[in-house]
Every structure is written in structure tokens, then in C-alpha cells.
Design an enzyme around this catalytic site. Sequence first.
Site, short mmCIF file in Angstrom:
data_model
loop_
_atom_site.label_atom_id
_atom_site.label_comp_id
_atom_site.label_asym_id
_atom_site.label_seq_id
_atom_site.Cartn_x
_atom_site.Cartn_y
_atom_site.Cartn_z
N HIS A 1 1.87 1.92 3.80
CA HIS A 1 2.44 0.62 3.44
C HIS A 1 1.94 -0.39 4.47
O HIS A 1 2.09 -0.17 5.68
CB HIS A 1 3.96 0.64 3.52
CG HIS A 1 4.63 1.58 2.56
ND1 HIS A 1 5.23 1.15 1.39
CD2 HIS A 1 4.83 2.92 2.60
CE1 HIS A 1 5.75 2.18 0.76
NE2 HIS A 1 5.54 3.28 1.47
N GLY B 1 11.94 9.05 2.85
CA GLY B 1 11.73 8.01 1.86
C GLY B 1 10.45 8.12 1.07
O GLY B 1 10.13 7.24 0.27
N ASP C 1 1.89 -3.30 -3.88
CA ASP C 1 3.06 -2.50 -4.23
C ASP C 1 3.80 -3.18 -5.39
O ASP C 1 3.96 -4.40 -5.41
CB ASP C 1 3.99 -2.36 -3.02
CG ASP C 1 5.01 -1.25 -3.18
OD1 ASP C 1 4.91 -0.24 -2.48
OD2 ASP C 1 5.91 -1.40 -4.04
N HIS D 1 -0.04 7.43 1.30
CA HIS D 1 -0.24 5.99 1.23
C HIS D 1 0.30 5.34 2.49
O HIS D 1 1.35 5.73 3.01
CB HIS D 1 0.43 5.39 -0.02
CG HIS D 1 1.85 5.81 -0.20
ND1 HIS D 1 2.20 7.03 -0.74
CD2 HIS D 1 3.02 5.18 0.09
CE1 HIS D 1 3.51 7.13 -0.77
NE2 HIS D 1 4.04 6.03 -0.28
N ASN E 1 5.51 6.97 5.12
CA ASN E 1 6.68 7.82 4.91
C ASN E 1 6.19 9.24 4.64
O ASN E 1 5.29 9.45 3.82
CB ASN E 1 7.51 7.30 3.74
CG ASN E 1 8.16 5.97 4.04
OD1 ASN E 1 8.55 5.71 5.17
ND2 ASN E 1 8.27 5.12 3.04
#
Length: 112
Positions: A100, A91, A31, A98, A85
Site C-alpha cells: 500500500h 489485515g 486501490d 501488495h 499487511n
Amino acid sequence: MVQDCLFCKIVAGEVPATVVLEDADWLAFEDIAPKAPVHVLVIPKRHLVDIGELGADPALAAAVVAGIGATARHLGLPAFRTVFNTGAEAGQAVFHLHAHVLGGRSMNWPPG
Ligand code: 5GP
Ligand code: ZN
């Protein structure tokens, strides 16, 4: 590939990213604004908007989950948090699915 999708451009190599690991179906990369000492995004190479769309493709869902596990093992993470998200109100800012993968520090829940 979806035009103007940032993560499709990363898959295509048109936008640079620090790749951690990949296979035919998924890509793991760092990220750009990490929220933890380890913050990696795991994405399907095929454009899907969110986890609802991923649920409609069980084979790809399994591949992405396997990719999350493989990435965590590759990074030597003994513990990590995985966050999807879904929707702007939650968010989501990039509308290419994706996960996280966050680790490298205490990951107590709920977040403070
Ligand atoms: P979201 O808020 O959609 O769940 O997460 C999007 C993530 O993508 C954010 O954590 C953000 O830091 C990351 N991000 C945004 N633009 C880029 C970029 O150009 N490269 C990389 N590697 N990450 C990005
Ligand atoms: Zn995309």
C-alpha cells in the site's frame, strides 16, 4: 497466474483497474477503497503470497521496491507511507503480495 486470485486477474487484464505505472515485473494501480487521498497498490506481476515469499527472491524484491519509489515520484508525492499487511490477523485480505502506498495527507505515526 493463480486461479481465483484477484490481483493475478488484474495483472491479466481480466479485472479492470486504474493503472498508475508498471514495468515488466510490477504493476501499480489505484486501490478501490482508498484510505488516503492517494492510495496505490504496487504488486509483483508474478504471484507471491506475502513479504516472506518476496524475501526469497531478492531480484524481485528490489524491483518491487524500485516500483514503489517510481510510483511515488510519478505521483509527485513528497512523503508517503508504505504498508505490507502480512497475514489475516494483520489485515491482509488479498493473498497476492501488495504494497500500500499512502499519501496526500499528513501521515503521522502511530496511526490514530
Ligand atoms: P489488504 O487488506 O489485503 O492489505 O489490502 C487489500 C486492498 O485491496 C484493500 O485496500 C482493498 O481496498 C483493495 N481491493 C480489494 N479489491 C479490489 C479490487 O477489485 N480492485 C482494486 N483496485 N483494489 C481492491
Ligand atoms: Zn495472484
